[in-house]
Design an enzyme around this catalytic site. Structure first.
Site, PDB file in Angstrom:
ATOM      1  N   GLY A 111      43.439  41.025  28.689  1.00 30.92           N
ATOM      2  CA  GLY A 111      42.319  41.443  29.106  1.00 30.92           C
ATOM      3  C   GLY A 111      41.320  41.705  28.396  1.00 30.92           C
ATOM      4  CB  SER A 112      38.430  44.011  29.616  1.00 32.01           C
ATOM      5  OG  SER A 112      38.759  44.803  30.653  1.00 32.01           O
TER       6      SER A 112
ATOM      7  CG  ASN B 173      41.084  34.834  31.970  1.00 34.96           C
ATOM      8  OD1 ASN B 173      41.754  35.030  32.105  1.00 34.96           O
ATOM      9  ND2 ASN B 173      40.750  33.747  30.727  1.00 34.96           N
TER      10      ASN B 173
ATOM     11  CD  GLU C 241      44.676  36.408  24.274  1.00 32.71           C
ATOM     12  OE1 GLU C 241      43.061  36.903  24.157  1.00 32.71           O
ATOM     13  OE2 GLU C 241      44.282  34.908  23.961  1.00 32.71           O
TER      14      GLU C 241
ATOM     15  CB  CYS D 276      39.890  35.810  25.782  1.00 28.99           C
ATOM     16  SG  CYS D 276      40.844  34.597  26.203  1.00 28.99           S
TER      17      CYS D 276
HETATM   18  P1  NAD Z   1      38.965  44.763  34.159  1.00 30.20           P
HETATM   19  O1  NAD Z   1      39.272  45.047  32.226  1.00 30.20           O
HETATM   20  O2  NAD Z   1      39.007  45.774  34.665  1.00 30.20           O
HETATM   21  O3  NAD Z   1      40.359  43.642  33.799  1.00 30.20           O
HETATM   22  C1  NAD Z   1      41.429  42.784  33.199  1.00 30.20           C
HETATM   23  C2  NAD Z   1      42.390  42.459  33.401  1.00 30.20           C
HETATM   24  O4  NAD Z   1      43.046  44.327  33.363  1.00 30.20           O
HETATM   25  C3  NAD Z   1      42.803  42.397  34.884  1.00 30.20           C
HETATM   26  O5  NAD Z   1      43.465  41.851  34.797  1.00 30.20           O
HETATM   27  C4  NAD Z   1      43.429  43.868  35.454  1.00 30.20           C
HETATM   28  O6  NAD Z   1      44.275  43.460  36.555  1.00 30.20           O
HETATM   29  C5  NAD Z   1      44.023  44.262  34.323  1.00 30.20           C
HETATM   30  N1  NAD Z   1      43.982  45.673  34.098  1.00 30.20           N
HETATM   31  C6  NAD Z   1      42.864  46.488  34.350  1.00 30.20           C
HETATM   32  N2  NAD Z   1      43.240  48.166  34.693  1.00 30.20           N
HETATM   33  C7  NAD Z   1      44.766  48.280  34.528  1.00 30.20           C
HETATM   34  C8  NAD Z   1      44.987  49.376  33.783  1.00 30.20           C
HETATM   35  N3  NAD Z   1      44.923  50.112  33.819  1.00 30.20           N
HETATM   36  N4  NAD Z   1      46.322  48.693  33.849  1.00 30.20           N
HETATM   37  C9  NAD Z   1      46.918  47.073  33.432  1.00 30.20           C
HETATM   38  N5  NAD Z   1      45.369  46.394  34.084  1.00 30.20           N
HETATM   39  C10 NAD Z   1      45.028  46.747  34.391  1.00 30.20           C
HETATM   40  O7  NAD Z   1      38.260  43.172  34.030  1.00 30.20           O
HETATM   41  P2  NAD Z   1      37.755  42.443  35.178  1.00 30.20           P
HETATM   42  O8  NAD Z   1      36.813  43.053  36.042  1.00 30.20           O
HETATM   43  O9  NAD Z   1      38.764  41.960  35.714  1.00 30.20           O
HETATM   44  O10 NAD Z   1      37.311  40.948  34.071  1.00 30.20           O
HETATM   45  C11 NAD Z   1      36.456  42.016  33.676  1.00 30.20           C
HETATM   46  C12 NAD Z   1      36.328  41.304  31.558  1.00 30.20           C
HETATM   47  O11 NAD Z   1      37.814  40.922  31.833  1.00 30.20           O
HETATM   48  C13 NAD Z   1      35.600  39.917  31.658  1.00 30.20           C
HETATM   49  O12 NAD Z   1      34.197  40.638  30.694  1.00 30.20           O
HETATM   50  C14 NAD Z   1      36.317  40.297  30.169  1.00 30.20           C
HETATM   51  O13 NAD Z   1      35.361  40.405  29.265  1.00 30.20           O
HETATM   52  C15 NAD Z   1      37.707  40.391  29.998  1.00 30.20           C
HETATM   53  N6  NAD Z   1      38.781  39.449  30.690  1.00 30.20           N
HETATM   54  C16 NAD Z   1      39.092  39.078  29.558  1.00 30.20           C
HETATM   55  C17 NAD Z   1      40.301  37.957  29.912  1.00 30.20           C
HETATM   56  C18 NAD Z   1      41.230  37.655  28.013  1.00 30.20           C
HETATM   57  O14 NAD Z   1      41.115  36.546  28.785  1.00 30.20           O
HETATM   58  N7  NAD Z   1      41.015  37.735  27.462  1.00 30.20           N
HETATM   59  C19 NAD Z   1      40.745  37.773  30.694  1.00 30.20           C
HETATM   60  C20 NAD Z   1      40.331  38.273  31.741  1.00 30.20           C
HETATM   61  C21 NAD Z   1      38.820  39.512  31.735  1.00 30.20           C
END
Ligand code: NAD
Length: 481
Positions: free
Chosen positions: A231-232, A155, A253, A287
């Site tokens: 991430g999530s 993002n 975070e 986020c």
């Molecule tokens: P996701 O949870 O699949 O991925 C989020 C991020 O984590 C991606 O960059 C992905 O490459 C990475 N990731 C996923 N599995 C991983 C693993 N096992 N090891 C290391 N990295 C891993 O979700 P998405 O579809 O990309 O985004 C959906 C949700 O994620 C959103 O609804 C939001 O809640 C959350 N999100 C949060 C932020 C934030 O800034 N906190 C940023 C992006 C997404």
């Protein structure tokens, strides 16, 4: 202004070399404004990751031994390169992530400043001398924690990597950083600026690939000493568990679902204007986005009217076109999520005030959408929307509004609008969140600490605390007689 649609081929950067890696695998990168493939990002294989961890280990020895001024000079030079190349970096970010060009440019300019801030802040990473009466001189020494495995989402294609690299590098750490496979070329350009500024080889290693494979291998690798993840919440829990199994410190975070309480004494038009601005930045994929609007019943209708006007005034389109101020969603997963969350809320009795559907058949656009009278049972009231849907509810009693605001597992950001200092204090004390804003919805800054509470994570990015996240403290007692 006409922008080129040329897309620079992303590569891995391992031990000072740009490479396609040894796995022979890659995946497509898409332009969210068209939904069409624009390039391929190579995947790191086991050997590439092993080499990256070894390089980070060797790079750490060189980098951490350098004078803090010398490290700072390189970081400041990298900041200058990023700023000189800001237009091109922002163009590439828009092409692969979708946010409109001016927003991408603002992100590049702001986040490059983080390098400059931490180049200076690292000079103040003081230990302490502690008075003692036991015949020893007690003191503390602070040192960089070591090579870091960092994981950055899509993002903030330039801001995401820089939020981790800036404090970590300034502290003296090295990195294997996995940026998003969906926004790889922007990350390559940031790392190229560090390389051009004279960062010694091995200090930053950039990889892409299959996320669970990368995190599993790197977190278990004994050369890696710390894990930083954005991430999530579900993925954060997985990564935190892997790090716990090998007792490595982490910064998490994670997502949020930020409430906005608009109190009885607030200006409803101004509160709506600022809320809508914050809500639709990056098409809601932030986020800390304000995402649940809890408005005093006496202001509700005027707030909704102004919010809807602001939503309808947005020009949604390809972020590289002039005049566009909201781009597409970054990937088709978000589009599907918007359609599901909206259908669920409407089925449970919410009222659609504006928007409510995909825009056009090409790309991943979704209309800025406003819902009112959304029941708490609707999934959107519990699940982080991460998209341009704004659910608005009304309240009559501030304690009940606070309870509602605190009624999710998240605790990242929270917002309040009031003209009364005592009410502002009540909000600040009562809201369960790590990042509080009163009377505005501005984003994070590098000079102050940000981070979540509850399931939104732990650890801080920003401010002196952000530097300490990448450092260890040793206690030294020195017997004097
Ligand atoms: P996701 O949870 O699949 O991925 C989020 C991020 O984590 C991606 O960059 C992905 O490459 C990475 N990731 C996923 N599995 C991983 C693993 N096992 N090891 C290391 N990295 C891993 O979700 P998405 O579809 O990309 O985004 C959906 C949700 O994620 C959103 O609804 C939001 O809640 C959350 N999100 C949060 C932020 C934030 O800034 N906190 C940023 C992006 C997404």
């Amino acid at each position: 202004m006409t922008h080129s649609r040329t897309y620079p081929a992303p590569q891995l950067f391992i031990d000072g070399e740009w490479t396609n890696g040894t796995s022979g695998r890659s995946e497509p990168v898409f332009n969210p404004a068209t939904g069409r493939e624009i390039g391929q990002v190579p995947h790191a294989g086991w050997n590439d990751l092993d080499r990256a961890a070894a390089a980070a280990g060797a790079g750490f020895k060189v980098w951490s031994a350098m004078d803090v001024d010398a490290r700072g000079t390189i970081l400041v030079k990298a900041m200058q390169f990023i700023r000189e190349r800001a237009s091109e970096i922002a163009r590439v970010a828009t092409l692969e992530q979708g946010k409109h060009f001016k927003e991408a440019l603002g992100e590049v300019m702001r986040s490059s400043g983080t390098l400059g801030y931490y180049a200076e802040e690292a000079k103040r990473a003081f230990g302490r001398v502690i008075p003692t009466s036991h015949g020893t001189r007690l003191s503390t020494i602070v040192q960089p924690v070591g090579p870091v495995a960092a994981f950055v989402p899509w993002n903030f294609p330039s801001g995401g990597p820089l939020r981790k690299l800036s404090p970590g590098l300034a502290a003296g750490c090295s990195f294997v950083i996995k940026c998003s496979e969906e926004t790889p070329a922007t990350a390559c350009q940031i790392v190229k600026c560090l390389e051009d500024a004279g960062l010694p080889k091995g200090v930053v290693n950039l990889v892409f690939g299959v996320p669970p494979q990368i995190s599993e291998q790197l977190i278990a690798d004994p050369r890696i000493r710390m894990v930083a993840f954005t991430g999530s919440v579900p993925v954060g829990k997985l990564i935190a568990g892997q790090a716990a199994a090998v007792m490595k410190p982490t910064i998490m975070e994670l997502g949020g679902h930020a409430p906005v309480i608009v109190c009885e004494d607030a200006d409803p038009v101004e509160a709506a204007r600022r809320s809508a601005f914050g809500k639709f930045v990056n098409a809601g994929q932030v986020c800390t986005s304000p995402t649940r609007f809890i408005v005093h019943e006496s202001l509700h209708d005027r707030f909704v009217k102004s919010f809807v006007e602001a939503a309808e005034a947005l020009s949604v389109g390809d972020g590289l076109e002039d005049g566009v101020n909201m781009g597409p969603l970054a990937n088709p997963r978000r589009l599907e999520a918007m359609e599901e969350l909206l259908a669920d809320a409407l089925a449970k009795g919410a009222r659609l005030e504006t928007g409510g559907k995909r825009k056009g058949n090409e790309g991943w656009f979704f209309e800025p959408t406003v819902l009112t009278d959304v029941p708490l049972e609707a999934r959107i009231m519990q699940v982080e929307p991460f998209g341009p849907i704004a659910p608005i509810r009304r309240f009559s009693d501030l304690d009940a509004a606070l309870a509602e605001a605190n009624g999710t597992p998240y605790g990242l950001a929270a917002y309040g609008f009031t003209r009364d200092a005592a009410t502002a204090d009540r909000l600040a004390e009562g809201l369960e969140a790590g990042i509080l804003s009163i009377n505005h919805t501005g984003g994070s800054v590098h000079e102050a600490p940000s981070g979540g509470v509850k399931e939104s994570g732990y650890g801080k990015e920003g401010g002196p605390e952000g530097l300490q996240s990448y450092m260890i403290v040793k206690r030294l007692s020195h017997r004097l007689n």
